[in-house]
Design a protein around this motif. Structure first.
Motif, mmCIF file in Angstrom:
data_model
loop_
_atom_site.group_PDB
_atom_site.id
_atom_site.type_symbol
_atom_site.label_atom_id
_atom_site.label_comp_id
_atom_site.label_asym_id
_atom_site.label_seq_id
_atom_site.Cartn_x
_atom_site.Cartn_y
_atom_site.Cartn_z
ATOM 1 N N ASP A 237 0.803 -1.229 0.000
ATOM 2 C CA ASP A 237 0.000 0.000 0.000
ATOM 3 C C ASP A 237 0.834 1.277 0.000
ATOM 4 N N GLY A 238 2.162 1.165 -0.067
ATOM 5 C CA GLY A 238 3.025 2.328 -0.157
ATOM 6 C C GLY A 238 3.628 2.784 1.147
ATOM 7 N N ARG A 239 3.312 2.125 2.247
ATOM 8 C CA ARG A 239 3.831 2.569 3.547
ATOM 9 C C ARG A 239 5.339 2.373 3.676
ATOM 10 N N ASN A 240 5.924 1.520 2.858
ATOM 11 C CA ASN A 240 7.362 1.268 2.939
ATOM 12 C C ASN A 240 8.171 2.050 1.905
ATOM 13 N N ALA A 241 7.494 2.900 1.131
ATOM 14 C CA ALA A 241 8.187 3.737 0.155
ATOM 15 C C ALA A 241 8.939 4.858 0.860
ATOM 16 N N LEU A 242 10.043 5.264 0.280
ATOM 17 C CA LEU A 242 10.853 6.311 0.899
ATOM 18 C C LEU A 242 10.148 7.651 0.926
ATOM 19 N N ASP A 243 9.211 7.860 -0.003
ATOM 20 C CA ASP A 243 8.490 9.128 -0.048
ATOM 21 C C ASP A 243 7.105 9.032 0.584
ATOM 22 N N ALA A 244 6.848 7.969 1.343
ATOM 23 C CA ALA A 244 5.550 7.829 2.009
ATOM 24 C C ALA A 244 5.346 8.967 3.006
ATOM 25 N N GLU A 245 4.156 9.512 3.057
ATOM 26 C CA GLU A 245 3.865 10.619 3.952
ATOM 27 C C GLU A 245 3.644 10.112 5.378
ATOM 28 N N GLY A 246 3.979 10.950 6.331
ATOM 29 C CA GLY A 246 3.733 10.618 7.719
ATOM 30 C C GLY A 246 4.988 10.298 8.498
ATOM 31 N N ASP A 247 4.800 10.076 9.791
ATOM 32 C CA ASP A 247 5.904 9.712 10.663
ATOM 33 C C ASP A 247 6.444 8.336 10.290
ATOM 34 N N ARG A 248 7.625 8.021 10.821
ATOM 35 C CA ARG A 248 8.220 6.695 10.639
ATOM 36 C C ARG A 248 8.167 5.930 11.958
ATOM 37 N N VAL A 249 8.122 4.616 11.862
ATOM 38 C CA VAL A 249 7.888 3.767 13.027
ATOM 39 C C VAL A 249 9.193 3.290 13.634
ATOM 40 N N ALA A 250 9.288 3.407 14.948
ATOM 41 C CA ALA A 250 10.373 2.798 15.716
ATOM 42 C C ALA A 250 9.814 1.606 16.467
ATOM 43 N N ARG A 251 10.656 0.617 16.681
ATOM 44 C CA ARG A 251 10.221 -0.634 17.307
ATOM 45 C C ARG A 251 11.170 -1.046 18.425
ATOM 46 N N GLY A 252 10.660 -1.842 19.374
ATOM 47 C CA GLY A 252 11.506 -2.593 20.288
ATOM 48 C C GLY A 252 11.649 -2.090 21.700
ATOM 49 N N GLY A 253 11.308 -0.826 21.997
ATOM 50 C CA GLY A 253 11.499 -0.332 23.363
ATOM 51 C C GLY A 253 12.947 0.009 23.659
ATOM 52 N N SER A 254 13.188 0.483 24.883
ATOM 53 C CA SER A 254 14.532 0.921 25.246
ATOM 54 C C SER A 254 14.762 0.733 26.739
ATOM 55 N N TRP A 255 15.946 1.156 27.185
ATOM 56 C CA TRP A 255 16.311 1.115 28.597
ATOM 57 C C TRP A 255 15.390 1.979 29.449
ATOM 58 N N ARG A 256 14.671 2.889 28.832
ATOM 59 C CA ARG A 256 13.800 3.814 29.553
ATOM 60 C C ARG A 256 12.347 3.312 29.612
ATOM 61 N N ASP A 257 12.067 2.146 29.015
ATOM 62 C CA ASP A 257 10.701 1.660 28.891
ATOM 63 C C ASP A 257 10.461 0.397 29.708
ATOM 64 N N ARG A 258 9.264 0.331 30.280
ATOM 65 C CA ARG A 258 8.837 -0.878 30.967
ATOM 66 C C ARG A 258 8.389 -1.927 29.950
ATOM 67 N N PRO A 259 8.196 -3.183 30.385
ATOM 68 C CA PRO A 259 7.943 -4.275 29.437
ATOM 69 C C PRO A 259 6.799 -4.029 28.453
ATOM 70 N N MET A 260 5.707 -3.406 28.899
ATOM 71 C CA MET A 260 4.558 -3.213 28.008
ATOM 72 C C MET A 260 4.944 -2.449 26.745
ATOM 73 N N ARG A 261 5.922 -1.563 26.845
ATOM 74 C CA ARG A 261 6.323 -0.742 25.705
ATOM 75 C C ARG A 261 7.506 -1.333 24.934
ATOM 76 N N ALA A 262 7.866 -2.552 25.243
ATOM 77 C CA ALA A 262 8.984 -3.190 24.536
ATOM 78 C C ALA A 262 8.578 -4.511 23.903
ATOM 79 N N ARG A 263 7.279 -4.736 23.769
ATOM 80 C CA ARG A 263 6.791 -5.976 23.174
ATOM 81 C C ARG A 263 7.077 -6.033 21.671
ATOM 82 N N SER A 264 6.969 -7.231 21.111
ATOM 83 C CA SER A 264 7.232 -7.408 19.675
ATOM 84 C C SER A 264 6.313 -6.557 18.811
ATOM 85 N N ALA A 265 5.075 -6.316 19.266
ATOM 86 C CA ALA A 265 4.086 -5.617 18.448
ATOM 87 C C ALA A 265 4.028 -4.121 18.701
#
Length: 362
Positions: A300-328
């Motif tokens: 649907d074009g979401r992976n195109a380099l010129d796709a409009e909108g923010d980009r997605v980050a995944r995985g959580g960090s040292w600053r996040d509790r488990p709920m925010r570091a899930r696979s989904a």
């Protein structure tokens, strides 16, 4: 305010209060989409099956290339003793998203990864990124007390993941790596990232549910975040230091101690069955995908380099509790943002050489 903004305000004025009670209007009930009716054949699968599939994919590559080796890992030499290790992710299908997570993780979708691909075993480190941009500085995390002479805690060690790297800069690194090696490198799509992270698991983490003990697997917000509570003037704590007199307000999971304070050096925790480290925690990771609603659609074009909108980050960090570091878990940022706890890792298709015009290889 009156002179420059035409706002004639009296902050001591008592406003008129409505005499009639305001009628409450019940908002419409939000219904969550149901999960797919069934899992794809052969999914989920356990760690042993994940490793078997990885080895089988490598064997198929060997047969196709008429080679004598069966690689599941490769090393990319950047020069100066700096390398990037890749691991082979086999093709397959999985259920993407979560029916029990946040609203943007639904509806769940059966997604097929058609071809195997290579993925960096770790997040790109400061040393690796500085081979591309010697001026890069991941900087420090400031202490919570007043700043008088003690800068804070450094996150720019050579083996720590590079952070404060925008999506645009991460893509520029991929272009540089493509040109340097003659192979195609880019950021993973959301589907590639989640599929690789899960390694066959349908649970919140590849190693178990959201309340599982993560201390051997991931660097999350845990007991060690209390290290932020420190003396204003001293770099180290004294034996008599009373932490109760200082702020300790970062949300954290006090059940566990993973031993990591801020972002750790990469590969310090156990890998998932496909040899990937720090897919949960340490730092968030940019994906190529735009932050568009589900259901996920590769075409649907979401992976195109010129796709409009923010980009997605995944995985959580040292600053996040488990709920925010899930696979989904999904987190949107502007492509130009340099976020204190967001880094990236790279992927490469099986095609070893650049075979398309420059500027279109991604």
């Amino acid at each position: 305010l009156k002179l420059y903004a035409n706002m004639d305000q009296d902050f001591e004025e008592i406003p008129d209060i409505p005499c009639e009670p305001v009628e409450f209007v019940m908002p419409p009930e939000q219904t969550r989409p149901e999960a797919p009716p069934s899992n794809p054949d052969g999914w989920p699968f356990d760690a042993a099956e994940a490793r078997r599939r990885q080895t089988e994919a490598a064997s198929a590559m060997r047969r196709a290339a008429d080679d004598t080796e069966t690689p599941t890992q490769q090393t990319i030499d950047l020069g100066g003793g700096i390398t990037i290790e890749l691991t082979l992710i086999p093709a397959g299908s999985f259920v993407m998203g979560s029916a029990e997570g946040y609203a943007d993780e639904a509806p769940q979708t059966v997604v097929t990864i058609d071809e195997p691909f290579w993925m960096a075993r770790t997040e790109i480190t400061n040393a690796q990124f500085e081979a591309f941009d010697p001026s890069h500085d991941s900087k420090v995390e400031h202490r919570f007390s007043m700043q008088f002479g003690v800068r804070g805690f450094y996150v720019n060690g050579p083996e720590q993941p590079a952070v404060r790297v925008s999506w645009n800069q991460a893509m520029a690194f991929c272009d540089w790596l493509t040109e340097k090696t003659g192979r195609i490198f880019t950021l993973p799509t959301e589907a590639q990232w989640e599929y690789a992270c899960r390694a066959g698991a349908e649970t919140a983490f590849y190693f178990g549910p959201v309340d599982a003990d993560y201390s051997q697997h991931a660097n999350l917000a845990d007991q060690t975040l209390r290290e932020f509570v420190c003396h204003t003037y001293k770099k180290e704590r004294e034996p008599w230091f009373d932490a109760s007199k200082y702020d300790d307000w970062i949300p954290k999971d006090l059940r566990f101690n993973d031993g990591g304070f801020l972002s750790d050096g990469v590969a310090m925790y156990q890998s998932n069955p496909w040899g990937l480290h720090d897919m949960h925690g340490n730092v968030w990771e940019w994906t190529r995908s735009a932050y568009w609603p589900y259901p996920y659609d590769e075409q649907d074009g979401r992976n195109a380099l010129d796709a409009e909108g923010d980009r997605v980050a995944r995985g959580g960090s040292w600053r996040d509790r488990p709920m925010r570091a899930r696979s989904a878990m999904r987190l949107p940022y502007r492509s130009y943002q340099r976020v204190y706890n967001v880094g990236f890792r790279v992927v490469a298709p099986l095609t070893k050489k650049v075979q398309v015009a420059k500027g279109a290889q991604r």
